[in-house]
Scaffold this active site. Structure first.
Site, mmCIF file in Angstrom:
data_model
loop_
_atom_site.group_PDB
_atom_site.id
_atom_site.type_symbol
_atom_site.label_atom_id
_atom_site.label_comp_id
_atom_site.label_asym_id
_atom_site.label_seq_id
_atom_site.Cartn_x
_atom_site.Cartn_y
_atom_site.Cartn_z
ATOM 1 N N CYS A 2 -1.704 4.428 7.109
ATOM 2 C CA CYS A 2 -1.513 3.738 8.384
ATOM 3 C C CYS A 2 -1.205 2.278 8.097
ATOM 4 O O CYS A 2 -1.223 1.836 6.951
ATOM 5 C CB CYS A 2 -2.767 3.837 9.249
ATOM 6 N N LEU A 50 -0.389 7.049 11.269
ATOM 7 C CA LEU A 50 0.185 8.285 10.763
ATOM 8 C C LEU A 50 -0.940 9.300 10.842
ATOM 9 O O LEU A 50 -1.953 9.169 10.143
ATOM 10 C CB LEU A 50 0.669 8.137 9.314
ATOM 11 N N ASN A 75 -7.244 1.815 6.905
ATOM 12 C CA ASN A 75 -6.142 2.614 6.382
ATOM 13 C C ASN A 75 -6.670 3.334 5.152
ATOM 14 O O ASN A 75 -7.144 2.700 4.215
ATOM 15 C CB ASN A 75 -4.973 1.691 5.998
ATOM 16 N N GLY A 76 -6.627 4.655 5.159
ATOM 17 C CA GLY A 76 -7.089 5.363 3.975
ATOM 18 C C GLY A 76 -7.556 6.766 4.259
ATOM 19 O O GLY A 76 -7.371 7.308 5.351
ATOM 20 N N THR A 337 10.610 -3.891 -13.853
ATOM 21 C CA THR A 337 10.424 -2.445 -14.022
ATOM 22 C C THR A 337 9.906 -1.783 -12.753
ATOM 23 O O THR A 337 10.213 -0.623 -12.472
ATOM 24 C CB THR A 337 9.495 -2.143 -15.229
ATOM 25 N N ARG A 340 13.051 -1.178 -10.641
ATOM 26 C CA ARG A 340 13.845 -0.080 -11.210
ATOM 27 C C ARG A 340 13.257 1.285 -10.832
ATOM 28 O O ARG A 340 13.966 2.178 -10.379
ATOM 29 C CB ARG A 340 13.869 -0.182 -12.732
#
Length: 561
Positions: A2, A50, A75-76, A337, A340
């Site tokens: 969320c 969500l 959130n979790g 990185t 990428r």
């Protein structure tokens, strides 16, 4: 997964500030709520949902009749919420996993509450009865959280920094937006004005410590000692338990599958447990890469072996180059990185959201840091140095790999699950003798691989497949994705610009054109955020000028699968 957002002590109209809350709307596409706090007209919560658990009562800020003075925005996922409810005989009003935070806080206080949570989380808890505000974040920072705190006590909190960067305040001096440290909680006094005063910042859990919640775990006390077969059995037991507890969801579960060791173990264990738990649908697995890439071929082999419903997403460097700016926007990071490897994960997450109904996505993040999987660990001067490096990497996951995994999935409204970062599994692995955890016989992650040898969980050649960075494995060995990106950037950044990089970017100056290019985009998006990336991720103990494993002198590609 969320998006949480909160303000305490705003000097300006809250409805204007609400536009900032909408910048993290991608994290919760199912619903949004903006709510003022009773008695504090300049304090408010914003929440993007969500829906994963408790479809009916999952909206936030969460408030229940028993504790009308508590407001929770979090959130979790708390995997042990049912177990804790039973142990402490709490009477719950909702089916949501977040409610357990309110009961634990009421009974034990903030520090013990945080330490008993087996899961991933970032929370803002308001106690109007005791005039306190609390912030907290899980051990590895799997769930993100940023804060802004002015000298006069205005506090703003958001899941992502972009929710705070345009918030104005009455202070003349510039105020920094900073990431909240993982494994910590912070307590504030709440004044009548709605402003706050920080009174305590403490760590409630470190990755090397056995978590306080382990005594309530469904897997009881493990056999002690370091006899090899016993250790391997314990690794298998804890890893399977880590996957099993993460099956908690009312939405369809899928898994990213690169064909490397880590994602293959996760996917295979997930498919095995899904059958045992009688999930009503086949587990979907997802791979991304060019047709001739090592990852696509390996993932195809694993998917056929474990019997998943497999999806392949084609990748071309041209597609990757097109989304670099979008990716940097979501990452809020300019590490080379990380960008990428995020491109492939961002594109496969986009596919999952648009073409399938999987929402809860398992992934293999954390295994390389935990089990010394990076190729440069072969060059560690001693087992002690390797063990220390492993812990350093674990503590910095929230800056790099975990950040990548959260932001690229959250960008498309997906929920990430990372079983390799299970608190109990990681604490056990890090407690093993240093000599046991180092690469052996020229093979990194030797202990983890050998723990699953003979189990027939994944094909043997995948079990012993060499480490291949995600950003490398999605393209062929002949030409890496990063090479195509660098060729594109060659015309975007000139030599004189690079020579002036230290003056243009005095903090953490880039040393390559690729680094300069990413930093330029980042500065355009987040002018004051350079310190969110405190340093670049680079291999150690070897003369490396690029983070890709393929550039290292000790890299040797796998033979054809």
């Amino acid at each position: 997964m969320c998006g949480i957002w909160a303000l305490f002590g705003s000097d300006e109209c809250l409805s204007v500030k609400c536009t900032s809350a909408m910048k993290i709307a991608h994290r919760g596409p199912d619903a949004f709520r903006f709510e003022n706090v009773n008695g504090y007209t300049n304090c408010c919560f914003g929440f993007h949902r969500l829906a994963i658990v408790d479809q009916l009562h999952g909206m936030q800020p969460l408030r229940i009749k028993k504790f009308p003075f508590l407001w929770l925005c979090y959130n979790g996922e708390i995997y042990n919420h049912h177990r804790l409810k039973e142990v402490f005989e709490f009477e719950h009003q909702t089916e949501g996993d977040g409610e357990i935070l309110l009961h634990l806080y009421d009974r034990f206080g903030i520090e013990k509450m945080a330490s008993l949570l087996d899961g991933v989380f970032a929370f803002v808890l308001l106690d109007t009865a005791n005039k306190k505000v609390f912030l907290g974040r899980d051990t590895y920072g799997v769930k993100p959280m940023f804060k802004l705190l002015t000298d006069d006590g205005f506090l703003a909190v958001s899941s992502e920094a972009k929710g705070l960067t345009e918030i104005t305040h009455s202070m003349a001096s510039q105020v920094r937006v900073v990431p909240f440290p993982p494994g910590h909680f912070e307590a504030f006094n709440l004044k009548l004005s709605g402003k706050v005063e920080s009174i305590q910042m403490d760590q409630f859990h470190s990755c090397v410590d056995e978590p306080a919640h382990s005594i309530y775990d469904s897997v009881g006390k493990l056999p002690s000692g370091f006899q090899l077969e016993m250790v391997k059995s314990n690794i298998r037991t804890l890893f399977e338990n880590a996957v099993k507890k993460r099956l908690m969801a009312h939405r369809r579960i899928g898994c990213l599958l690169s064909g490397g060791l880590d994602s293959s173990l996760v996917a295979a264990t997930l498919v095995k447990l899904a059958k045992q738990e009688k999930l009503k649908y086949p587990v979907q697995t997802f791979a991304i890469g060019a047709e001739d890439s090592p990852d696509i071929q390996a993932a195809r082999k694993v998917a056929a072996y474990i019997g998943s419903e497999h999806h392949e997403v084609s990748f071309t460097p041209e597609e990757g180059i097109k989304v670099v700016k979008e990716v940097i926007f979501h990452l809020e990071c300019y590490d080379i990185t990380t960008i990428r490897s995020s491109v492939g994960m961002y594109l496969v997450s986009k596919f999952i959201r648009e073409k399938t109904d999987s929402v809860v996505i398992f992934s293999g993040e954390g295994a390389d840091e935990l089990t010394q999987g990076y190729i440069y660990f072969h060059k560690a001067p001693s087992p002690k140095a390797a063990a220390e490096e492993s812990v350093r990497l674990m503590k910095e996951l929230y800056l790099f790999d975990v950040l990548r995994a959260d932001r690229t999935t959250a960008a498309h409204g997906l929920e990430l699950r990372v079983p390799f970062l299970d608190h109990r599994f990681t604490a056990y692995y890090l407690s093993l003798p240093e000599e046991m955890r180092v690469p052996k016989d020229g093979v990194e992650k030797f202990l983890l691989r050998s723990a699953f040898a003979g189990e027939n969980l994944i094909p043997d050649d995948i079990l012993w497949r060499r480490k291949e960075a995600f950003s490398d494995g999605i393209t062929s060995v002949k030409k890496s994705w990063y090479t195509s990106l660098q060729e594109h950037i060659e015309s975007e950044v000139n030599d004189s610009e690079l020579e002036m990089a230290a003056k243009t970017f005095p903090f953490n100056p880039p040393k390559t054109k690729e680094g300069y290019y990413s930093r330029q985009i980042f500065k355009e998006l987040y002018p004051g955020g350079c310190e969110w990336t405190p340093h670049y991720w680079m291999p150690r103990w070897i003369n490396a000028t690029d983070p890709s494993a393929r550039t290292l002198s000790i890299y040797t590609p796998d033979k054809d699968l």
